[in-house]
Motif scaffolding. Structure first.
Motif, PDB file in Angstrom:
ATOM      1  N   UNK A 139       0.847  -1.289  -0.027  1.00 43.46           N
ATOM      2  CA  UNK A 139       0.140   0.075   0.117  1.00 43.46           C
ATOM      3  C   UNK A 139       0.883   1.231   0.039  1.00 43.46           C
ATOM      4  N   UNK A 140       0.386   2.251  -0.856  1.00 48.74           N
ATOM      5  CA  UNK A 140       1.319   3.361  -0.834  1.00 48.74           C
ATOM      6  C   UNK A 140       0.672   4.416   0.010  1.00 48.74           C
ATOM      7  N   UNK A 141       1.451   4.804   1.222  1.00 49.87           N
ATOM      8  CA  UNK A 141       1.094   5.933   2.072  1.00 49.87           C
ATOM      9  C   UNK A 141       1.667   7.374   1.582  1.00 49.87           C
ATOM     10  N   UNK A 142       0.657   7.954   0.826  1.00 52.77           N
ATOM     11  CA  UNK A 142       0.919   9.273   0.533  1.00 52.77           C
ATOM     12  C   UNK A 142       1.078   9.072  -1.086  1.00 52.77           C
ATOM     13  N   UNK A 166      -4.321   9.007  -0.522  1.00 56.54           N
ATOM     14  CA  UNK A 166      -4.170   9.785  -1.345  1.00 56.54           C
ATOM     15  C   UNK A 166      -3.138  11.068  -0.962  1.00 56.54           C
ATOM     16  N   UNK A 167      -2.982  11.368   0.343  1.00 51.34           N
ATOM     17  CA  UNK A 167      -2.062  12.383   0.844  1.00 51.34           C
ATOM     18  C   UNK A 167      -1.613  11.921   2.259  1.00 51.34           C
ATOM     19  N   UNK A 168      -0.733  12.473   2.773  1.00 50.47           N
ATOM     20  CA  UNK A 168      -0.167  12.268   4.278  1.00 50.47           C
ATOM     21  C   UNK A 168      -0.561  13.522   5.281  1.00 50.47           C
ATOM     22  N   UNK A 169       0.970  14.110   5.322  1.00 50.54           N
ATOM     23  CA  UNK A 169       0.890  15.076   6.285  1.00 50.54           C
ATOM     24  C   UNK A 169       0.799  16.427   5.951  1.00 50.54           C
ATOM     25  N   UNK A 170       0.826  16.568   4.618  1.00 54.62           N
ATOM     26  CA  UNK A 170       0.471  17.858   3.992  1.00 54.62           C
ATOM     27  C   UNK A 170       0.052  17.513   2.410  1.00 54.62           C
ATOM     28  N   UNK A 171      -0.532  18.651   2.031  1.00 50.44           N
ATOM     29  CA  UNK A 171      -1.172  18.772   0.742  1.00 50.44           C
ATOM     30  C   UNK A 171      -0.192  18.281  -0.416  1.00 50.44           C
ATOM     31  N   UNK A 172      -0.672  17.559  -1.201  1.00 45.82           N
ATOM     32  CA  UNK A 172       0.547  17.292  -2.384  1.00 45.82           C
ATOM     33  C   UNK A 172      -0.489  17.649  -3.802  1.00 45.82           C
ATOM     34  N   UNK A 173       0.145  16.996  -4.755  1.00 49.13           N
ATOM     35  CA  UNK A 173      -0.737  17.311  -6.044  1.00 49.13           C
ATOM     36  C   UNK A 173      -2.025  16.760  -6.296  1.00 49.13           C
ATOM     37  N   UNK A 174      -2.355  15.766  -5.320  1.00 49.70           N
ATOM     38  CA  UNK A 174      -3.582  15.186  -5.508  1.00 49.70           C
ATOM     39  C   UNK A 174      -4.765  15.718  -4.482  1.00 49.70           C
ATOM     40  N   UNK A 175      -4.361  15.957  -3.410  1.00 51.44           N
ATOM     41  CA  UNK A 175      -5.193  16.065  -2.257  1.00 51.44           C
ATOM     42  C   UNK A 175      -4.650  17.097  -1.143  1.00 51.44           C
ATOM     43  N   UNK A 176      -5.675  17.681  -0.392  1.00 53.53           N
ATOM     44  CA  UNK A 176      -5.254  18.280   0.798  1.00 53.53           C
ATOM     45  C   UNK A 176      -5.490  17.248   1.964  1.00 53.53           C
ATOM     46  N   UNK A 177      -4.593  17.600   3.087  1.00 54.22           N
ATOM     47  CA  UNK A 177      -4.291  16.683   4.255  1.00 54.22           C
ATOM     48  C   UNK A 177      -5.096  17.179   5.210  1.00 54.22           C
ATOM     49  N   UNK A 178      -5.526  16.192   6.022  1.00 52.37           N
ATOM     50  CA  UNK A 178      -6.210  16.449   7.295  1.00 52.37           C
ATOM     51  C   UNK A 178      -5.340  17.302   8.220  1.00 52.37           C
ATOM     52  N   UNK A 179      -4.129  17.212   8.130  1.00 47.34           N
ATOM     53  CA  UNK A 179      -3.150  17.809   8.957  1.00 47.34           C
ATOM     54  C   UNK A 179      -2.926  19.332   8.758  1.00 47.34           C
ATOM     55  N   UNK A 180      -3.278  19.616   7.364  1.00 42.92           N
ATOM     56  CA  UNK A 180      -2.808  20.941   6.840  1.00 42.92           C
ATOM     57  C   UNK A 180      -3.763  21.955   7.443  1.00 42.92           C
ATOM     58  N   UNK A 181      -3.067  23.213   7.724  1.00 35.58           N
ATOM     59  CA  UNK A 181      -3.718  24.380   8.230  1.00 35.58           C
ATOM     60  C   UNK A 181      -4.484  24.987   7.018  1.00 35.58           C
ATOM     61  N   UNK A 182      -3.713  25.169   5.918  1.00 36.36           N
ATOM     62  CA  UNK A 182      -4.447  25.780   4.654  1.00 36.36           C
ATOM     63  C   UNK A 182      -4.685  24.494   4.011  1.00 36.36           C
ATOM     64  N   UNK A 183      -5.707  24.974   3.083  1.00 42.97           N
ATOM     65  CA  UNK A 183      -6.127  23.881   2.081  1.00 42.97           C
ATOM     66  C   UNK A 183      -6.119  24.406   0.633  1.00 42.97           C
ATOM     67  N   UNK A 184      -5.070  23.670  -0.070  1.00 37.92           N
ATOM     68  CA  UNK A 184      -4.659  24.006  -1.141  1.00 37.92           C
ATOM     69  C   UNK A 184      -5.749  23.885  -2.469  1.00 37.92           C
ATOM     70  N   UNK A 205      -7.252  -0.026  -4.470  1.00 39.33           N
ATOM     71  CA  UNK A 205      -8.320   0.700  -3.509  1.00 39.33           C
ATOM     72  C   UNK A 205      -7.714   2.099  -3.408  1.00 39.33           C
ATOM     73  N   UNK A 206      -8.852   2.965  -3.204  1.00 34.26           N
ATOM     74  CA  UNK A 206      -8.654   4.456  -2.820  1.00 34.26           C
ATOM     75  C   UNK A 206      -8.781   4.397  -1.290  1.00 34.26           C
ATOM     76  N   UNK A 207      -7.730   4.904  -0.579  1.00 31.09           N
ATOM     77  CA  UNK A 207      -7.476   5.197   0.692  1.00 31.09           C
ATOM     78  C   UNK A 207      -7.736   6.611   1.217  1.00 31.09           C
ATOM     79  N   UNK A 208      -8.757   6.846   2.051  1.00 32.29           N
ATOM     80  CA  UNK A 208      -8.985   8.217   2.524  1.00 32.29           C
ATOM     81  C   UNK A 208      -8.468   8.557   3.880  1.00 32.29           C
ATOM     82  N   UNK A 209      -7.682   7.597   4.401  1.00 28.86           N
ATOM     83  CA  UNK A 209      -6.953   7.994   5.713  1.00 28.86           C
ATOM     84  C   UNK A 209      -6.050   8.993   5.286  1.00 28.86           C
ATOM     85  N   UNK A 210      -5.913  10.100   6.465  1.00 28.89           N
ATOM     86  CA  UNK A 210      -4.930  11.196   6.217  1.00 28.89           C
ATOM     87  C   UNK A 210      -5.325  12.306   5.416  1.00 28.89           C
TER      88      UNK A 210
END
Length: 402
Positions: A139-142, A166-184, A205-210
């Motif tokens: 499984x790819x985490x991030x 889809x993401x981890x501790x910060x927004x990437x090119x795919x998704x915002x992160x639950x930890x991010x203060x700003x939502x890109x 499988x699409x994983x929506x954790x994080x």
């Protein structure tokens, strides 16, 4: 009769047999753990393997996953988490890091083909389990290693990746992160929507954790097959901690046939630890921003190791009983039904900060005993331990074939 058995009989007569009851309960839990198919959707062994190799085919006391303890605990299928950090993404190293971790898992399997096998389809479980192998899907985490190249979804599918967080501790090119203060992106990016569609097409499988609540809701809505939360506890117990899943989003996952996999990490199942973790990510983001400004101005930067040490000193990890994990499972079953709850431990991923009694892959019988003590029938425990996740995986594969 051995002395221990003789003493047990004598004591049981004196106190109306609670000793035998405890022993029988443990034996019953151990038997079910060995007979059921246990699927853990989140074990962070690969990142540590690529940094400091350990032969996980034999006892590895400094790790939480190895072959002897996996067999002791009844673990059959352990998703190897191919984790990359936001920093690796910023530095352009995420893709290489992901490939190196996959290489490490493949090397482990090559060393011990009698003990491990890479698993890429639930259809192969029974065949590959023969001889007592522990199966290692990836499984790819991030989703950071994908960059902004949609062809990388296929490339990583070909390497064995079967879910992507889809993401981890910060927004990437795919998704915002639950930890991010700003939502890109206010959820998923336009590219992220393409990624979800491509994952559906291939059978990942699409994983929506994080991810942020908005991103999770959009991914659940967009996906044509069930989605998972590979290691998300319930926010019901940790109000304000977006990293854990809300009841509303959990119901949306279940309504579309998906599953929420409960972790064992203290930071997810203990309210104080969850508050501390949320604060830590935000404090670290501010620390990094401040250091970037100092570096840009040509000034000395602050010591990251000193920051981490001070945080650990000021925020000790609270003790957390196994019952906290059982409470999470209870809540999920009452909210979603027993067909939509599973387990994603986060072993080797939380620095040893785990609920009591769930310290390594040897400890799954303790979880089973706790569920049995709470009145769960064995057929429901089997679903929680792994049958639910395998069902979802089969449905995702079937959707790809369609």
């Amino acid at each position: 009769m051995p002395l221990r058995a003789t003493l047990a009989v004598a004591l049981s007569i004196l106190v109306c047999a609670p000793l035998h009851a405890d022993d029988d309960a443990q034996r019953r839990a151990q038997a079910l753990a060995q007979d059921a198919i246990i699927v853990d959707t989140h074990v962070d062994a690969p990142g540590i393997l690529s940094e400091t190799w350990a032969d996980l085919g034999v006892a590895a006391p400094d790790r939480e996953f190895d072959y002897p303890r996996a067999r002791q605990g009844g673990l059959d299928i352990a998703f190897m988490s191919i984790y990359t950090s936001a920093r690796e993404d910023e530095q352009g190293r995420a893709r290489q890091s992901a490939h190196a971790q996959i290489d490490a898992v493949e090397a482990l399997v090559q060393r011990h083909p009698d003990k491990f096998a890479i698993l890429t389809s639930p259809a192969d479980v029974e065949r590959l389990r023969e001889g007592g192998r522990v199966l290692l899907p990836l499984g790819m985490e991030n989703g950071a290693p994908l960059g902004d190249d949609l062809a990388q979804v296929q490339a990583f599918f070909d390497r064995g990746i079967r879910y992507i967080t889809l993401a981890h501790s910060a927004a990437n090119r795919i998704s915002d992160s639950s930890y991010g203060v700003e939502r890109k992106w206010d959820g998923l990016s336009p590219f992220g929507r393409q990624v979800v569609a491509e994952m559906n097409r291939l059978g990942i499988m699409v994983d929506v954790s994080h991810v942020s609540d908005a991103a999770a809701a959009q991914a659940i809505e967009l996906s044509t097959v069930p989605v998972i939360a590979s290691h998300s506890a319930f926010r019901h117990f940790t109000p304000g901690f977006e990293r854990n899943i809300s009841d509303e989003l959990a119901r949306a996952i279940a309504d579309r046939g998906g599953v929420v996999q409960v972790p064992f990490g203290t930071a997810f199942v203990n309210p104080q630890a969850a508050t501390d973790m949320q604060a830590r990510f935000r404090a670290r983001a501010e620390f990094d921003r401040r250091n970037a400004e100092l570096a840009a101005a040509g000034k000395p930067t602050e010591d990251a190791a000193a920051f981490e040490a001070a945080w650990e000193r000021d925020h000790p990890t609270p003790s957390t009983p196994l019952s906290a994990v059982l409470d999470q499972i209870d809540h999920g079953v009452k909210l979603l039904g027993v067909d939509h709850v599973g387990i994603g431990s986060d072993f080797d991923g939380v620095g040893g900060e785990l609920a009591d009694g769930l310290r390594s892959v040897a400890d799954f019988p303790n979880l089973v005993a706790g569920l049995q003590a709470r009145g769960y029938p064995d057929e429901d425990i089997r679903k929680i331990l792994g049958e639910n996740l395998l069902r979802v995986w089969r449905e995702v594969e079937a959707g790809a074939r369609r």
